[in-house]
Motif scaffolding. Structure first.
Motif: not given
Ligand SMILES: CC(C)(COP(=O)(O)OP(=O)(O)OC[C@H]1O[C@@H](n2cnc3c(N)ncnc32)[C@H](O)[C@@H]1OP(=O)(O)O)[C@@H](O)C(=O)NCCC(=O)NCCS
Ligand SMILES: O=C(O)CC[C@@](O)(CC(=O)O)C(=O)O
Length: 377
Positions: A330-348
């Protein structure tokens, strides 16, 4: 289902919650809002309390609201006179009906209790007033005695009888049976009044309605004595959504009303409170958010807009990849699967540290940090 009247008692039983004291402006504002959204009846307060209360009740009475207004009275003639002096034409007269209450208040003399009830009903009826009678502590009363009191009230001129689960001790099955018995025996309508001591107030109110009660007491946010009363928003939405009964109440304004009453009662509504709590349409968990992104009804009983909310998807400790990707896209940021997972880890990790979900700005900052780490790593 039969016709159902909402008789809201936020201004009487609601205000009896320990520590709650509405001022004149707040009482007028709450009554006006209840009327505006289509609540049929309002129990405006207890005129016997004296000057401030009668001033506020008279002010409400002079507003010319559509809703019918009732004053709450003991079975005492001076209470009724105080209600009349406020301009009220509908009197609720309360009388204890259980052994424990009659012992404490009338030294166990039930004949005197009944005499006082008869005298006060007669006084009100003789003055051309509409009268409802409330059986205080009906749920702990001897069932035959309760029935006798209700039948006498009817014979003496009452136009409605209120069954009160004063200390909230019934379950929905017992409520159904007790109310059914009254409804079957009386020709006047029965009202149900429930308390939330075991968290069953709304369920019991609905059981009373299922048993034939045509009128129900509610309070906004469930405010009231001890653990409170059946919440207006819960009863209205359950009737609408579970039983398909539309009471003509403007439900998208329930949230505004809840906030008005919360402010006036200086008490915040828990986030998980049904209908009006701020989490009622918020989704954080991965599996839920994934479902909601496909179809909101996977995890919502009805649309948030129906009660004044907007859906919120928030990232936090329990979120998953689909939600993170969706919010970032929604904010124009498209990440690959690995990047998404590392953002998710940081979110947790951040969510645990902060002990809350993250704002969208915090999520975007995390993405930037992750990209930076990748760049130097
Ligand atoms: C009504 C009120 C003005 C009476 O004040 P008070 O004269 O100082 O009396 P108390 O509150 O200390 O005691 C209650 C009295 O009412 C009597 N009473 C209680 N319920 C009654 C009823 N349904 N019918 C008749 N009398 C009743 C009690 O027996 C006691 O009588 P007594 O003074 O002769 O002993 C005061 O209690 C008040 O402002 N109450 C508002 C909130 C409230 O109590 N709500 C509860 C609703 S159940
Ligand atoms: O209207 C009545 O007859 C009683 C209503 C009441 O709210 C009284 C109370 O405890 O404040 C109840 O729960 O019994």
């Amino acid at each position: 289902m039969h016709e159902i009247i909402i008789n809201d008692t936020t201004l009487r039983d609601g205000e009896q919650a320990a520590g709650v004291a509405f001022n004149l402006q707040e009482k007028v504002a709450i009554a006006s809002f209840l009327d505006l959204i289509g609540v049929h009846e309002i129990e405006v307060g207890i005129p016997a309390m004296g000057k401030e209360e009668t001033f506020a009740i008279a002010a409400i009475s002079n507003l010319g609201l559509q809703a019918k207004l009732l004053g709450w009275n003991r079975a005492v003639i001076s209470d009724i006179q105080a209600s009349m002096a406020c301009g009220l034409e509908r009197m609720h007269i309360s009388i204890p009906v259980s052994g424990i209450q009659i012992s404490a208040k009338f030294q166990g003399q039930w004949r005197i209790t009944l005499q006082q009830l008869r005298d006060s009903i007669s006084f009100a009826v003789d003055h051309g007033l509409w009268v409802a009678v409330g059986g205080e502590d009906s749920s702990r009363a001897d069932e035959n005695f309760l029935l006798d009191v209700a039948l006498y009230a009817q014979e003496w001129g009452a136009s409605r009888f209120r069954f009160c689960d004063t200390v909230g001790i019934l379950d929905p099955f017992a409520t159904f049976a007790r109310v059914k018995r009254l409804v079957t025996a009386l020709t006047i309508p029965v009202e149900i009044h429930t308390h939330n001591d075991f968290g069953l107030a709304t369920a019991n109110a609905l059981a009373g309605i299922r048993a034939g009660a045509t009128s129900v007491n509610t309070t906004v946010n469930g405010l009231g004595e001890r653990a409170g009363n059946a919440a207006l928003e819960e009863v209205v939405m359950s009737l609408k959504r579970i039983y398909g009964v539309n009471l003509g109440i403007d439900t998208p304004r329930l949230l505004e009303l809840s906030r008005l009453v919360a402010a006036a009662s200086c008490s915040s509504v828990p986030p998980w409170k049904a209908i009006v709590g701020e989490n009622t349409f918020a989704h954080e968990s991965g599996i839920h958010a994934h479902g909601v992104l496909q179809n909101p009804f996977t995890y919502e009983p009805f649309s948030p807009e129906e009660v004044g909310w907007q859906r919120r998807l928030v990232v936090g400790k329990h979120s998953g990849r689909h939600l993170v990707s969706s919010l970032l896209e929604e904010h124009g940021i498209f990440l690959n699967a690995q990047e998404t997972q590392s953002v998710l880890d940081a979110v947790r990790q951040q969510s645990i540290e902060k002990k809350r979900s993250l704002s969208i700005e915090e999520l975007l900052n995390l993405v930037q940090e992750q990209r930076y780490y990748h760049a130097i790593g």
